[in-house]
Design a protein around this motif. Structure first.
Motif, mmCIF file in Angstrom:
data_model
loop_
_atom_site.group_PDB
_atom_site.id
_atom_site.type_symbol
_atom_site.label_atom_id
_atom_site.label_comp_id
_atom_site.label_asym_id
_atom_site.label_seq_id
_atom_site.Cartn_x
_atom_site.Cartn_y
_atom_site.Cartn_z
ATOM 1 N N SER A 68 11.029 8.725 -36.846
ATOM 2 C CA SER A 68 12.235 8.001 -37.257
ATOM 3 C C SER A 68 13.453 8.920 -37.358
ATOM 4 O O SER A 68 14.588 8.480 -37.161
ATOM 5 C CB SER A 68 12.012 7.274 -38.579
ATOM 6 O OG SER A 68 12.002 8.170 -39.672
ATOM 7 N N GLN A 98 16.829 7.934 -35.568
ATOM 8 C CA GLN A 98 18.120 7.891 -36.263
ATOM 9 C C GLN A 98 19.170 8.710 -35.500
ATOM 10 O O GLN A 98 20.344 8.343 -35.462
ATOM 11 C CB GLN A 98 17.963 8.421 -37.690
ATOM 12 C CG GLN A 98 17.225 7.458 -38.617
ATOM 13 C CD GLN A 98 16.696 8.136 -39.877
ATOM 14 O OE1 GLN A 98 16.970 9.316 -40.123
ATOM 15 N NE2 GLN A 98 15.929 7.404 -40.667
ATOM 16 N N ASP A 125 20.209 6.501 -32.582
ATOM 17 C CA ASP A 125 20.999 5.330 -32.999
ATOM 18 C C ASP A 125 22.353 5.710 -33.579
ATOM 19 O O ASP A 125 23.366 5.070 -33.285
ATOM 20 C CB ASP A 125 20.215 4.516 -34.039
ATOM 21 C CG ASP A 125 18.938 3.910 -33.468
ATOM 22 O OD1 ASP A 125 18.818 3.832 -32.224
ATOM 23 O OD2 ASP A 125 18.060 3.521 -34.262
#
Length: 200
Positions: free
Chosen positions: A162, A166, A169
């Protein structure tokens, strides 16, 4: 920079690692501690360098072994900048290595990264890169039982993955190394002067 499908051969010379340098606890820390930001330097430093990096990326190894020590001595140790390392694993061995580094505890975290990057040309060229990397870490004093427990820790792989997501994104990270210097994105293994150019 290293990309998702690149097969860059490691260019950093392989350094001799001091045996036992990573010896210590065999306890896996709490998940929240493992997934917390990994920082060198004061939280009050006026400049922040965030690096997205993959352990198997040759350009990342060059930065870690050749440029980061100078950044540390000239800026981080003097309170001018802080440095945050974020995982952006490009393949499975880099992901597992990132998990093990986080499992080793904050007191050893950057020492584990040092060993992995300094020996990259040894393990990254092996036919079985993960077995070769584990041997490097065992030789440096990290217990196999800790590595095994680390990979079995529920939520750690998802948490490390993740961190990469992140980066994609929030900042459009697509290769390594990529830096955020006071919020400005800098791509590739650039000279230190390129990074410090964005300092306040």
């Amino acid at each position: 920079a290293c990309g998702g499908k690149s097969a860059d051969s490691p260019s950093s010379p392989s350094a001799a690692v001091q045996p036992g340098i990573l010896a210590g606890s065999t306890q896996v820390p709490p998940l929240a501690d493992m997934l917390a930001e990994k920082r060198i330097g004061s939280a009050d430093a006026p400049n922040l360098v965030i690096q997205y990096s993959s352990l198997g990326c040759s350009h990342c190894a060059d930065f870690h072994n050749l440029t980061l020590p100078t950044l540390k001595s000239q800026f981080i140790d003097k309170g001018v900048a802080a440095f945050v390392y974020r995982d952006f694993a490009l393949e499975s061995t880099s992901l597992k290595g990132a998990m093990v580094a986080r499992c080793s505890g904050d007191s050893r975290y950057f020492a584990v990264l040092d060993v992995i990057y300094q020996t990259q040309s040894t393990w990254a060229r092996a036919s079985d890169t993960w077995s070769a990397l584990q041997k490097v870490l065992r030789d440096a004093g990290l217990e196999q039982s800790l590595m095994d427990a680390c990979l079995a820790t529920t939520g750690l792989e998802a948490g490390v993955t993740s961190i990469r997501q992140q980066g994609v994104d929030a900042h459009g990270i697509s290769g390594t190394p990529t830096f955020l210097v006071n919020g400005t994105k800098v791509v590739g293994n650039v000279p230190l002067s390129t990074i410090t150019n964005y300092f306040k």
